[in-house]
Design a protein around this motif. Structure first.
Motif, PDB file in Angstrom:
ATOM      1  N   ASN A  10      10.491  -1.878  -2.525  1.00  0.00           N
ATOM      2  CA  ASN A  10      11.686  -2.477  -1.936  1.00  0.00           C
ATOM      3  C   ASN A  10      12.912  -1.690  -2.368  1.00  0.00           C
ATOM      4  OD1 ASN A  10      13.888  -4.093  -1.203  1.00  0.00           O
ATOM      5  ND2 ASN A  10      12.746  -5.984  -1.497  1.00  0.00           N
ATOM      6  N   ILE A  11      13.546  -1.016  -1.423  1.00  0.00           N
ATOM      7  CA  ILE A  11      14.766  -0.262  -1.700  1.00  0.00           C
ATOM      8  C   ILE A  11      15.875  -0.819  -0.818  1.00  0.00           C
ATOM      9  CG2 ILE A  11      15.857   2.001  -1.743  1.00  0.00           C
ATOM     10  CD1 ILE A  11      13.076   3.245  -1.949  1.00  0.00           C
ATOM     11  N   GLU A  12      16.782  -1.567  -1.431  1.00  0.00           N
ATOM     12  CA  GLU A  12      17.897  -2.180  -0.713  1.00  0.00           C
ATOM     13  C   GLU A  12      17.405  -2.965   0.506  1.00  0.00           C
ATOM     14  OE1 GLU A  12      20.635   0.947   0.135  1.00  0.00           O
ATOM     15  OE2 GLU A  12      21.288   1.122  -1.951  1.00  0.00           O
ATOM     16  N   SER A  13      16.386  -3.796   0.262  1.00  0.00           N
ATOM     17  CA  SER A  13      15.795  -4.701   1.262  1.00  0.00           C
ATOM     18  C   SER A  13      15.002  -3.975   2.345  1.00  0.00           C
ATOM     19  CB  SER A  13      16.885  -5.574   1.916  1.00  0.00           C
ATOM     20  OG  SER A  13      17.529  -6.367   0.940  1.00  0.00           O
ATOM     21  N   ARG A  14      14.799  -2.685   2.205  1.00  0.00           N
ATOM     22  CA  ARG A  14      13.936  -1.951   3.136  1.00  0.00           C
ATOM     23  C   ARG A  14      12.553  -1.817   2.510  1.00  0.00           C
ATOM     24  NH1 ARG A  14      15.138   3.978   5.963  1.00  0.00           N
ATOM     25  NH2 ARG A  14      13.199   4.092   7.171  1.00  0.00           N
ATOM     26  N   ILE A  15      11.544  -2.381   3.167  1.00  0.00           N
ATOM     27  CA  ILE A  15      10.192  -2.425   2.623  1.00  0.00           C
ATOM     28  C   ILE A  15       9.397  -1.191   3.041  1.00  0.00           C
ATOM     29  CG2 ILE A  15       8.027  -3.724   2.547  1.00  0.00           C
ATOM     30  CD1 ILE A  15      10.303  -5.137   1.177  1.00  0.00           C
ATOM     31  N   SER A  16       8.719  -0.592   2.049  1.00  0.00           N
ATOM     32  CA  SER A  16       7.779   0.506   2.300  1.00  0.00           C
ATOM     33  C   SER A  16       6.503   0.202   1.530  1.00  0.00           C
ATOM     34  CB  SER A  16       8.365   1.843   1.852  1.00  0.00           C
ATOM     35  OG  SER A  16       9.604   2.091   2.476  1.00  0.00           O
ATOM     36  N   VAL A  17       5.462   0.960   1.832  1.00  0.00           N
ATOM     37  CA  VAL A  17       4.185   0.805   1.140  1.00  0.00           C
ATOM     38  C   VAL A  17       3.728   2.169   0.639  1.00  0.00           C
ATOM     39  CG1 VAL A  17       1.752   0.165   1.367  1.00  0.00           C
ATOM     40  CG2 VAL A  17       3.503  -1.179   2.533  1.00  0.00           C
ATOM     41  N   ILE A  18       3.210   2.188  -0.587  1.00  0.00           N
ATOM     42  CA  ILE A  18       2.619   3.417  -1.123  1.00  0.00           C
ATOM     43  C   ILE A  18       1.253   3.071  -1.689  1.00  0.00           C
ATOM     44  CG2 ILE A  18       3.718   3.181  -3.384  1.00  0.00           C
ATOM     45  CD1 ILE A  18       4.017   6.287  -3.340  1.00  0.00           C
ATOM     46  N   LYS A  19       0.282   3.911  -1.382  1.00  0.00           N
ATOM     47  CA  LYS A  19      -1.111   3.628  -1.751  1.00  0.00           C
ATOM     48  C   LYS A  19      -1.691   4.768  -2.579  1.00  0.00           C
ATOM     49  CE  LYS A  19      -5.639   2.620   0.353  1.00  0.00           C
ATOM     50  NZ  LYS A  19      -6.379   2.524   1.642  1.00  0.00           N
ATOM     51  N   ILE A  20      -2.406   4.384  -3.638  1.00  0.00           N
ATOM     52  CA  ILE A  20      -3.164   5.368  -4.426  1.00  0.00           C
ATOM     53  C   ILE A  20      -4.484   5.572  -3.700  1.00  0.00           C
ATOM     54  CG2 ILE A  20      -4.143   5.939  -6.680  1.00  0.00           C
ATOM     55  CD1 ILE A  20      -1.137   5.573  -6.778  1.00  0.00           C
ATOM     56  N   GLN A  21      -4.551   6.589  -2.893  1.00  0.00           N
ATOM     57  CA  GLN A  21      -5.728   6.808  -2.060  1.00  0.00           C
ATOM     58  C   GLN A  21      -6.910   7.340  -2.859  1.00  0.00           C
ATOM     59  OE1 GLN A  21      -5.870   5.871   1.020  1.00  0.00           O
ATOM     60  NE2 GLN A  21      -7.811   6.748   1.707  1.00  0.00           N
TER      61      GLN A  21
END
Length: 357
Positions: A27-38
């Motif tokens: 969560n960066i300034e209410s902007r949601i992203s996803v990061i995955k340890i593949q």
């Protein structure tokens, strides 16, 4: 414009100590992203002193191949090294004068996913840098795993960033962002950017006069010259400026160099004028570098206007250093360069004073 989802793949240097397959909301300034340890990867790096890239030029293209395509390990002339009876971490093939090193490296395959307003605008793809920086900084803070370096410190690494973007369907736009970002989908990842290591660090080029420095090395090696603490700090400042682009530590190391050489020089003069070493030690903590720079140095030396200006510039470094340490101020590239140049000029000035005694 078509709102959609961007997926970015990156093989990140180092073993990020999180479970494979786990995904994290960023969560960066209410902007949601996803990061995955593949995945955790162990690619092989080969250092072959008897090999090179052979170029073949034609009118239409450039073809490249290895001078020696045999990269096998000699079965009888090798040394395999293990760490605590674990997997091999290095093999040395010494079958030839110019030997080969085989070194497995640790990488972590990361998959990042975030939303953009226009999947056709490749500039929006660069948002992955924000996601990556946030994720890595928090991981380092949590684990104190300093082996995982910040993205802006990976100057000696080659990185391939692969990207794909797909538009959302009308139904997908009705879902919450975290559901849209984690929903399974087919992606066709293609190379978006390649970040090469700083090749200038490996080029056979220098900025100094080789002939003059060859003679200088002979002179130094035949002497009992010792590198001072100030010189060590100044070299460290150069490293932070030129190799790491770390301007805060450039300024701090520059000031350490200044403080070291000034205090040593002033104390030597005091001893020559009859002050005992025990008294200097007794009042060491009472006399700060600011007082020495602005009061004692001008009092003990006959200074030109230019030399007074040098001291004034160094005093500005001292003030900035205090703001950095006590108030957490940032340091710009220009401020770092000014600090480094001012430290060099002061050290040269003191060296000249010492030689003219």
């Amino acid at each position: 414009m078509s709102k959609g989802r961007v997926v970015v793949e990156l093989f990140y240097p180092g073993y990020i100590g999180l479970e494979e397959g786990t995904a994290y909301l960023v969560n960066i300034e209410s902007r949601i992203s996803v990061i995955k340890i593949q995945n955790h990867l162990r690619p092989l790096e080969i250092l072959d002193f008897d090999n090179s890239i052979v170029e073949t030029h034609t009118e239409k293209e450039l073809a490249v191949q290895l001078k020696n395509s045999d990269l096998s390990i000699s079965p009888n002339n090798n040394i395999a090294l293990r760490y605590d009876n674990e997997k091999v971490f290095k093999v040395i093939d010494y079958s030839n004068t110019y030997y080969k090193f085989f070194t497995p490296r640790s990488y972590t395959q990361l998959i990042m996913s975030f939303e953009v307003d226009d999947v056709g605008c490749s500039d929006e793809f660069e948002y992955y840098t924000n996601v990556l920086e946030r994720f890595i900084s928090l991981y380092r803070s949590l684990t104190r795993d300093i082996k995982i370096r910040m993205p802006n410190e990976l100057l000696d690494k080659d990185l391939v960033i692969r990207v794909d973007a797909i538009s959302y369907t009308t139904e997908e736009l009705k879902l919450p962002p975290e559901e849209r970002l984690t929903k399974p989908a087919e992606f066709d990842l293609k190379i978006h950017k390649v970040k090469f290591d700083r090749q200038e660090l490996n080029l056979p080029e220098v900025n100094h006069n080789i002939s003059k420095c060859t003679e200088g090395m002979i002179t130094l090696l035949n002497s009992e010259y010792k590198i001072s603490d100030a010189e060590e700090a100044l070299l460290k400042a150069f490293e932070e400026a030129k190799l790491n682009n770390n301007y805060k530590y450039t300024l701090l190391e520059s000031f350490i160099a200044v403080e070291s050489i000034v205090m040593k020089f002033v104390n030597e003069i005091k001893i020559q004028k009859g002050v005992s070493k025990s008294k200097l030690k007794e009042y060491k903590t009472e006399v700060g570098i600011g007082y020495v720079l602005n009061i004692e140095l001008p009092l003990l030396l006959d200074l030109s206007d230019e030399e007074r200006k040098i001291i004034g510039n160094v005093n500005n470094i001292r003030k900035k250093r205090n703001s950095v340490v006590h108030e957490g101020e940032d340091v710009s590239k220009k401020e770092a360069e000014t600090a480094l140049n001012s430290a060099i000029k002061l050290m040269d000035m003191i060296e000249e004073k010492q030689n003219n005694k």
